[in-house]
Write an enzyme that holds these catalytic residues in place. Structure first.
Site, short mmCIF file in Angstrom:
data_model
loop_
_atom_site.label_atom_id
_atom_site.label_comp_id
_atom_site.label_asym_id
_atom_site.label_seq_id
_atom_site.Cartn_x
_atom_site.Cartn_y
_atom_site.Cartn_z
N GLY A 1 -18.56 10.59 -20.27
CA GLY A 1 -17.41 10.35 -21.14
C GLY A 1 -16.18 9.98 -20.33
NE ARG B 1 -18.92 13.12 -25.17
CZ ARG B 1 -18.51 13.55 -23.99
NH1 ARG B 1 -19.23 13.28 -22.91
NH2 ARG B 1 -17.41 14.24 -23.88
CD GLN C 1 -13.28 12.58 -21.01
OE1 GLN C 1 -13.51 12.13 -22.12
NE2 GLN C 1 -14.19 13.18 -20.28
CG ASP D 1 -15.66 20.34 -18.86
OD1 ASP D 1 -15.81 19.94 -20.03
OD2 ASP D 1 -15.14 19.66 -17.96
CE LYS E 1 -15.12 18.66 -24.11
NZ LYS E 1 -14.21 17.73 -23.44
#
Ligand code: S3P
Length: 439
Positions: free
Chosen positions: A97, A125, A171, A317, A344
């Site tokens: 990702g 995603r 991100q 995470d 995720k």
């Protein structure tokens, strides 16, 4: 086709000193900025995983010469901000990702078109979160219905914008800042909660004028990146599995060397300490502009906690590992404010809830979290859903289970943690791999 299955069983204490691989987030960004810089950059401690290799391959496919003198070193011959060439084929981001979202921002301002594709997981995603704010800057990106990959990017002129991001996502922030390098005028990003600031710090290290602080960043287009050497710290997210494992297994005393402790990454340290963990930071020091320390973790009985929601972005995470800690703790652990876990590499709330239930642990799943009742973890078979962090977390659960824990679909561990099985067994795990059809 046969799948890779793991079996993890109870063993003795975890001991010794280990070095986990380089940070994934830093490795992706180092390749990107080094590729766009003027001059030659050396990256040490690079994560030799599938995700980051895919990013390196993407730039090699756009004319960047990248040498690999050793597995954890890359020498990147930067082509300058406007030196990338049109790729001959679609760019395959694999499972990553981070690779796809950051590349979307970076490629939107090029003088050529490109297509970003990914594996089955990445193809599910959401990319609207980068496509929509990039479109406000003038980017032209087409996706599949629902904003899913592949992304077809028509490169062109961009204009700077102010963005207020509705989700806490490094991100998305990074994609917009990378687009901002090519934009006319100023690009500013404001976050609802501060997220990892590696893009900001690394842009500064490569000589790009950028102002940033907790939860905001601002830069203008029209500058140059200067080659620089990058030292990648060991990945806290990879260390996380060992922090939980050594906390759970009686008698353990394990040291993890030179782990990156960027405060936007270490929410799990706070969470585990709230649960009673014994983790000491030794020799805190700066390495390549990032805070690192050796983490010494010794066994300690854990108890359940109500996880403060403010910690969620700083440990986004690490939830699969936290679920295992909670399952082995005394009492209930309550997680909320973590709906992001559903998008995720897998739906991590569902994957962990179903997996722990298969091992006899009671979990109440909610849309944005779960309640986990600590108890006796039993033997059983769980599905990692092809998600590296789910697989490694259940390998940890096996250490304290009443019988073997078999974990289906573990090949993707190589995306972030090549050599996990060997490193884990070297410090005391009893983890074996087999082809699933040979069971
Ligand atoms: C990452 C940001 C996080 C994290 C991912 C890496 C990054 O994703 O989960 O593993 O390198 O910027 P989000 O931005 O979606 O929260």
């Amino acid at each position: 086709m046969s799948q890779l299955e793991w079996t993890s069983v109870e063993t003795g204490p975890l001991t010794g000193t280990i070095v986990v691989p380089g940070d994934k987030s830093v490795s992706h960004r180092a390749i990107m900025l080094a590729a766009l810089a003027d001059g030659v950059s050396r990256i040490d401690g690079f994560l030799e995983g599938e995700d980051t290799r895919a990013t390196a391959a993407a730039f090699a496919g756009m004319g960047v010469r990248i040498q690999t003198p050793s597995p954890s070193t890359r020498i990147v011959h930067g082509v300058g901000l406007h030196g990338l060439q049109a790729p001959a084929a679609s760019i395959d981001c694999g499972n990553a990702g981070t690779g796809m979202r950051l590349l979307a921002g970076l490629l939107a301002g090029q003088h050529f078109d490109s297509v970003l594709v990914g594996d089955a997981s990445l193809s599910r995603r959401p990319m609207g979160r980068v496509i929509d704010p990039l479109a406000r800057m003038g980017a032209r990106i087409d996706a599949e219905p629902g904003g899913l990959p592949p992304l077809r990017i028509r490169g062109g002129a961009l204009r700077g914008m102010r963005h207020a991001l509705p989700v806490a996502s490094a991100q998305v922030k990074s994609a917009l800042l990378l687009a901002g390098l090519y934009a006319d005028g100023e690009t500013e990003v404001r976050e609802i909660h501060p997220t990892r600031d590696y893009s900001e710090r690394m842009l500064a290290a490569f000589g790009w004028p950028i102002a940033f602080g907790e939860g905001w960043a601002r830069l203008s287009g029209g500058h140059r990146l200067r080659a620089t050497d990058v030292r990648v710290p060991a990945d806290f997210s990879s260390a996380a599995f060992f922090l939980v494992a050594a906390s759970l297994v009686p008698g353990s005393d394990l040291v993890l060397s030179a782990v990156g402790l960027n405060p936007r990454r270490t929410g799990l340290l706070t969470a585990l300490r709230l649960m009673g963990a014994d983790i000491v930071e030794q020799d805190r020091r700066e390495q390549g502009g990032e805070l690192v320390a050796d983490l010494r973790v010794r066994h300690a009985p854990l108890h359940g906690v109500d996880l403060p929601p403010a910690l969620v972005p700083d440990m986004i995470d690490e939830f699969p590992a936290l679920f295992v800690a909670a399952a082995a703790a005394q009492g209930t652990t309550r997680i909320s404010g973590a709906a992001e876990l559903r998008v995720k590499e897998s739906d991590r709330l569902a994957a962990m809830a179903r997996g722990l239930e298969a091992l006899g642990i009671a979990v109440t799943e909610r849309p944005d979290g779960a309640d986990i009742e600590g108890g006796a973890i039993g033997a059983g078979r769980v599905d990692s859903r092809g998600d590296h962090r789910i697989a490694m977390s259940f390998a940890v659960a096996g250490l304290v289970a009443g019988g073997p824990v078999r974990i289906a679909d573990c090949a993707n561990v190589a995306t972030s943690f090549p050599g996990f099985l060997e490193l884990a067994n070297g410090c005391g795990f009893a983890l074996s791999a087999q082809a699933a059809d040979q069971r």
